[in-house]
Enzyme design. Structure first.
Site, PDB file in Angstrom:
ATOM      1  N   GLY A   1       0.815  -1.200   0.000  1.00  0.00           N
ATOM      2  CA  GLY A   1       0.000   0.000   0.000  1.00  0.00           C
ATOM      3  C   GLY A   1       0.853   1.255   0.000  1.00  0.00           C
TER       4      GLY A   1
ATOM      5  N   GLY B   1       2.315   4.838   1.267  1.00  0.00           N
ATOM      6  CA  GLY B   1       2.613   5.453   2.553  1.00  0.00           C
ATOM      7  C   GLY B   1       3.968   5.086   3.101  1.00  0.00           C
TER       8      GLY B   1
ATOM      9  N   GLU C   1      -0.523  -1.537  -6.866  1.00  0.00           N
ATOM     10  CA  GLU C   1      -1.189  -0.331  -7.374  1.00  0.00           C
ATOM     11  C   GLU C   1      -0.166   0.757  -7.663  1.00  0.00           C
ATOM     12  OE1 GLU C   1      -5.098  -0.072  -4.589  1.00  0.00           O
ATOM     13  OE2 GLU C   1      -3.163   0.278  -3.657  1.00  0.00           O
TER      14      GLU C   1
ATOM     15  N   ASN D   1      -8.646   8.469   5.055  1.00  0.00           N
ATOM     16  CA  ASN D   1      -8.437   8.508   3.602  1.00  0.00           C
ATOM     17  C   ASN D   1      -9.442   7.629   2.867  1.00  0.00           C
ATOM     18  OD1 ASN D   1      -6.171  10.178   3.969  1.00  0.00           O
ATOM     19  ND2 ASN D   1      -4.810   8.415   4.145  1.00  0.00           N
TER      20      ASN D   1
ATOM     21  N   GLY E   1      -7.176   0.201  -2.164  1.00  0.00           N
ATOM     22  CA  GLY E   1      -7.119  -1.146  -2.736  1.00  0.00           C
ATOM     23  C   GLY E   1      -6.847  -2.231  -1.731  1.00  0.00           C
TER      24      GLY E   1
END
Length: 500
Positions: free
Chosen positions: A266, A268, A291, A381, A385
């Site tokens: 993810g 971040g 992603e 947020n 995904g």
């Protein structure tokens, strides 16, 4: 107006559609549904939405805005402040828009990122009136070549009544050929998606839009926003270390090969730092099917650890962006960008057997994960995904630091205040304290493993006390129900979860 764009618009019949951003924005009417490019601060249309926000100051209007994911260049903030947004789908990360969502001013549909265009395609969402897509170029046939993201741009452009193309002269022409645009066939007779490895190319290198649907072309020069990730710290390095040791054992037990399975991470700081930690691991010939391709993707390639990466966007820090684009020819053969419904598609995720690493806000003693809502009510947020990947992963891993807010909050709680990923979709939990392998465990066994391995020492006694009293009540998943959210209530009242 500069003529530098002439070589970028190779369909010469479209040259007369070049207009100003203001003229293009005038095509947008009150109540319309807009589908706009942009995925995690990369490849969003930049000039037209800013012109729309400026126009709204004198001519109030409201639109529904769909994108791939979050936008850069403060676009969500600017549009929210201009009161343009009535509804936002499917993901965002801007503090200004977050405030408007949490006050109820903007209706926010927090959605699995693989699902938005599926619902559009089957008329379960209102149709897109205008698509606004950033591009490197328009081909001789009218095909739109995306920039640093694909996201939902392809389906927006194919499904919209009209398309506005922003040709961004600051985006490198070397990006052409990077993309693989494949659109699934319609259900219920859909054929399998033919992606069988991260390297698979199964579509077009452009979005094949009929040229008569392109209503306007705008020239822009603004760069993507840089990512805001921070360097790894002691805690994120510890998280990476725990996960590396776990994966080494999986290899030793012949449950994984030495090159692992394809990785997903993810967006971040924490997830990026965990991937960065693989540089010092024994793993080799790694691949990625994710992603977002972040700094760590290119660091792993430079270290000789990663051989290929598939994503839906490239989102980098400013120094890494300059580095990567300065020698993009070295990376391009090892990269592909796809529509997010393909990068996140459950069918492909399960077929490839991904190791998925995503970030939790908090998790509870039974392994339920909250990724989106602070105190159960305030949107942060969105799920993004993470749900697409977690439910279909070979290994579903969630990572977080064990405490937050200067130690006043425990990230491990008796019961999460909001559930995004139930215990059924969570295999591994990791904090800087340790790793909990939850595979094959019943709830009571899960609780014991989490308490032993993931909780900060100063919070362990409180959780042990809660669990002991819950056990006395009995049940398959024991709780003291009237106290299950007492830690959150204490935080609400005092600013800390610590006992009063």
């Amino acid at each position: 107006m500069t003529q530098d764009y002439l070589g970028r618009i190779r369909h010469k019949g479209l040259l007369d559609r070049v207009v100003s951003a203001e003229q293009a924005a005038s095509l947008i009417r009150d109540g319309m549904v807009l589908g706009m490019s942009g995925f995690t601060r990369a490849g969003e249309a930049k000039a037209v939405p800013m012109a729309l926000a400026e126009r709204a100051k004198a001519e109030p209007l409201k639109v529904t805005l769909m994108t791939g994911a979050s936008l850069g260049n403060d676009l969500d903030k600017t549009l929210a402040e201009a009161k343009v947004l009535s509804r936002r789908i499917p993901f965002m990360s801007d503090p200004g828009l977050r405030r408007a969502i949490n006050t109820g001013e903007v209706m926010y549909v927090d959605q699995h990122l693989s699902e938005t265009v599926e619902q559009l395609r089957t008329c379960q969402l209102p149709p897109v009136d205008i698509a606004i897509v950033e591009a490197v170029a328009i081909t001789e046939s009218g095909g739109i070549v995306p920039t640093t993201s694909v996201g939902n741009s392809a389906s927006f452009a194919l499904l919209a009544e009209k398309v506005i193309v922003e040709i961004n002269l600051s985006q490198s022409e070397a990006l052409e050929g990077l993309h693989d645009i494949y659109i699934p066939t319609y259900r219920p007779s859909r054929t399998p998606i033919p992606v069988v490895t991260p390297e698979s190319r199964v579509g077009f290198p452009f979005i094949p839009v009929p040229s008569d649907r392109i209503a306007a072309i705008v020239i822009s020069t603004k760069l993507d926003s840089s990512s805001t990730i921070h360097d790894p710290d002691d805690e994120t390095r510890a998280i990476a270390g725990h996960l590396t040791e776990f994966l080494k054992n999986e290899v030793a037990q012949s449950r994984l090969p030495g090159h692992l399975h394809p990785l997903q991470a993810g967006i971040g700081t924490i997830a990026n730092a965990v991937l960065h930690g693989f540089i010092d691991s024994p793993f080799h010939d790694l691949t990625m099917y994710s992603e977002v391709l972040q700094d760590s993707t290119f660091d792993l390639m430079d270290a000789g650890k990663m051989v290929f990466a598939s994503g839906s966007s490239i989102t980098l820090s400013a120094p890494k962006y300059r580095d990567v684009m300065g020698r993009f020819h070295e990376f391009k053969p090892r990269l592909v960008l796809r529509p997010q419904e393909i990068s996140n598609h459950p069918e492909v995720v399960r077929r490839l057997g991904l190791i998925c690493i995503n970030t939790a806000l908090e998790f509870d003693i039974y392994g339920n994960v909250n990724s989106t809502h602070v105190m159960g009510t305030q949107m942060m947020n969105g799920i993004g995904g993470s749900g697409d990947f977690a439910r279909n992963a070979f290994l579903s891993v969630f990572v977080t630091k064990s405490t937050a807010r200067g130690g006043n909050v425990s990230s491990v709680v008796p019961m999460v205040s909001h559930v995004d990923h139930s215990e059924h979709d969570v295999d591994i939990l990791v904090t800087e304290q340790g790793l909990a392998d939850l595979r094959g465990l019943a709830p009571r066994e899960r609780a014991r493993v989490i308490l032993q391995n993931c909780v900060a020492p100063e919070w362990r006694d409180g959780l042990e006390d809660y669990y002991a009293r819950a056990l006395a009540r009995g049940g398959h998943t024991p709780h003291v129900i009237e106290e299950a959210l007492s830690w959150h209530d204490r935080l609400r009242r005092t600013g800390s979860m610590k006992p009063e």
